[in-house]
Write an enzyme that holds these catalytic residues in place. Structure first.
Site, PDB file in Angstrom:
ATOM      1  N   SER A 144       0.816  -1.201   0.000  1.00 45.57           N
ATOM      2  CA  SER A 144       0.000   0.000   0.000  1.00 45.57           C
ATOM      3  C   SER A 144       0.857   1.260   0.000  1.00 45.57           C
ATOM      4  CB  SER A 144      -0.962  -0.036   1.191  1.00 45.57           C
ATOM      5  OG  SER A 144      -1.932   0.978   1.088  1.00 45.57           O
ATOM      6  N   ASP A 294      -6.054   1.916  -3.227  1.00 40.75           N
ATOM      7  CA  ASP A 294      -7.215   1.584  -2.408  1.00 40.75           C
ATOM      8  C   ASP A 294      -7.636   2.762  -1.533  1.00 40.75           C
ATOM      9  OD1 ASP A 294      -5.150   1.439  -0.554  1.00 40.75           O
ATOM     10  OD2 ASP A 294      -5.781  -0.475   0.309  1.00 40.75           O
TER      11      ASP A 294
END
Length: 553
Positions: A144, A294
């Site tokens: 991430s 995300d």
């Protein structure tokens, strides 16, 4: 353990490591006799946290590497069993494609079916693919927004959400039972998914969200050297918006993230290039994704006319969460549920009540938000994570920075049509519900024991006051509170509608503190929202200063 034990473990590791780079790295550590470095790598192992496995690249069980990944895949295979189907995705980080291939090889070697993404696509595409393809599980290789030296391994279940107990514990136990990885049977007969197989269906799903019909909007955007650029641009164009103008230096995937210290939109300086671009182009809004797309960050003009001549400010995750929640509830019907985590703003509960919807609080981590209950149409967490749905439900059962960006664009375009901005919508919410202002105190450490000791001190001697406000209640979340599972955290409710939550990060070596104050909004001749915001800044700063002294870090 002694240094002799670590040396023995290191030699056992070398004997099975398929990666010449990590073998050379570990041989160098052994040759130097670096006991501290050996202990850092072998005294512990990576565990499933709030986002699966995540850690620094390198040799050893406490690092991300091909052995760690192959063991994780073998553990997953044992829990699932032969014949089950797993979808695998990967981003542009160092070794992500290698880890994805290793996962597929181990799974197919164990008799499972594997489908591997044919490109470096965002995490929400993988989460969508699990349900779209009817798979039994999914794996996303990503860290991430972590630093360049990290990588990670997120596991999804058949519902398209991240794993939760007891499944994570079962997989962890199965991993512990895996022997040498050089003795694992490996396969090579997995399926490679093409763009039209999965990205196009994902785009169909997110562009079917209730996006209205206003489309006049200029957007400055950055994917922060991640994999979101192509998919976000295609989503915007498919939905009928103009293509965003992208910060050129950050447009292409780059695992070294050369223009930022940390590839996280929340970190100081990370948004500078996008904000500069917005000023140059006079953009209506600024959008950003983190490297696996995300998360979604939003910036708005400071000037009241919606142009960027006066500069821009980044909205907090709670501000965006409140705007998205109201938009979703205004465009859905029936028995609806909205959910957020215990560290996010309490504003969501007031918005839900206003629209006759149910509201739930969960533990930190999107895996918990997505398990909040039936009828879930919106979930968010303050760390810029949002899942936006419709009357048909949620297209993605995880954070979705693309779907969130589309919905923010729809809100901003509708506001622009009415001669207003997202900032005006925030002011409307503050007038109705009081100004819910949030902030964070985040302390990064090199020694995790410092965090453990700080939490122990707070439990032994909880503060009586913070910034002159009495601590009216103190909840130890490790005991389980209000029906929530136990977690390592503390929550303080302060006099005058204020709250503090303290918890160790599940993904980084940080102690994180989440602050909220609720300030009533007076009449415009008393300063209205502007005065309330100034008061909130003062209150949050005072609590933050006092809390920092209390933590002793």
């Amino acid at each position: 353990m002694t240094s002799t034990d670590f040396v023995r473990q290191a030699r056992e590791w070398l004997a099975q490591d398929p990666d010449p780079r990590t073998r050379a790295e570990l041989e160098d550590v052994l040759a130097r006799g670096d006991d501290a470095e050996l202990a850092a790598r072998f005294a512990a192992k990576l565990e499933f946290g709030t986002a699966g496995l995540r850690g620094e690249l390198g040799a050893g069980p406490n690092r991300m590497n091909r052995i760690t990944v192959m063991r994780a895949a073998a553990g997953l295979a044992r829990v699932l069993g032969p014949g089950r189907h797993v979808v695998i995705g990967f981003d542009a980080r160092h070794n992500s494609d290698v880890f994805a291939a290793d996962t597929a090889a181990v799974l197919t070697g164990a008799g499972l079916r594997a489908s591997v993404m044919g490109g470096r696509w965002p995490t929400p595409v993988l989460a969508f693919a699990v349900r779209h393809l009817g798979a039994d599980a999914g794996v996303m290789v990503t860290a991430s927004h972590n630093p360049p030296r990290d990588n990670g391994y997120k596991v999804y279940w058949a519902d398209g959400g991240q794993i939760v107990p007891p499944i994570d514990g079962e997989i962890s136990a199965a991993i512990d039972a895996v022997g040498r990885v050089d003795e694992l049977p490996l396969g090579d007969d997995w399926v490679t998914l093409k763009y039209q197989d999965i990205v196009e269906p994902y785009l169909d799903a997110v562009t079917a969200l209730p996006l209205g019909d206003a489309r006049e909007l200029s957007i400055a955007y950055t994917p922060l050297h991640g994999v979101g650029g192509e998919v976000l641009t295609n989503a915007m164009v498919k939905a009928g918006f103009p293509a965003p103008v992208t910060a050129p230096a950050q447009a292409e995937p780059d695992p070294d993230f050369p223009t930022v210290a940390f590839p996280n939109p929340e970190e100081p300086g990370a948004m500078d290039l996008a904000l500069d671009l917005a000023v140059q182009t006079g953009a209506d809004i600024v959008l950003a994704n983190d490297p696996d797309a995300d998360r979604c960050a939003v910036g708005v003009p400071l000037s009241g006319d919606g142009a960027g001549g006066g500069g821009y400010r980044m909205l907090t995750g709670d501000e965006v969460g409140g705007l998205l929640a109201e938009y979703v509830l205004a465009h859905t019907t029936g028995d609806r549920l909205v959910a957020t985590s215990i560290v996010s703003s309490t504003l969501l509960g007031r918005i839900a009540e206003e629209y006759g919807a149910r509201h739930a609080e969960t533990l930190t981590g999107f895996k918990w938000i997505m398990k909040a209950g039936p009828g879930l149409v919106f979930g968010y967490e303050e760390a810029l994570g949002y899942s936006v749905g419709s009357d048909s439900g949620l297209p993605v059962y995880d954070k979705d920075g693309i779907g969130a960006a589309l919905t923010v664009a729809a809100m901003a375009a509708q506001a622009k049509r009415e001669g207003r901005t997202l900032a005006d919508l925030l002011d409307d919410q503050a007038r109705r519900h009081g100004l819910h202002a949030t902030a964070q105190l985040s302390v990064r450490v090199d020694d995790l024991s410092l965090i453990t000791r700080a939490m122990a001190r707070l439990r032994a001697e909880p503060p009586v006051t913070l910034a002159g406000r009495a601590v009216e209640s103190a909840d130890d979340l490790s005991a389980g509170v209000a029906g929530l599972p136990p977690t390592d955290g503390l929550r303080y409710r302060l006099a005058g509608q204020a709250r503090v939550v303290v918890r160790p990060s599940g993904t980084e070596p940080k102690l994180k503190c989440y602050l909220e104050v609720v300030v009533p909004v007076g009449a415009e001749d008393e300063g209205g929202v502007t005065a309330a915001r100034a008061r909130a800044v003062q209150d949050l700063d005072a609590i933050k200063k006092d809390l920092a002294e209390t933590l002793g870090l």
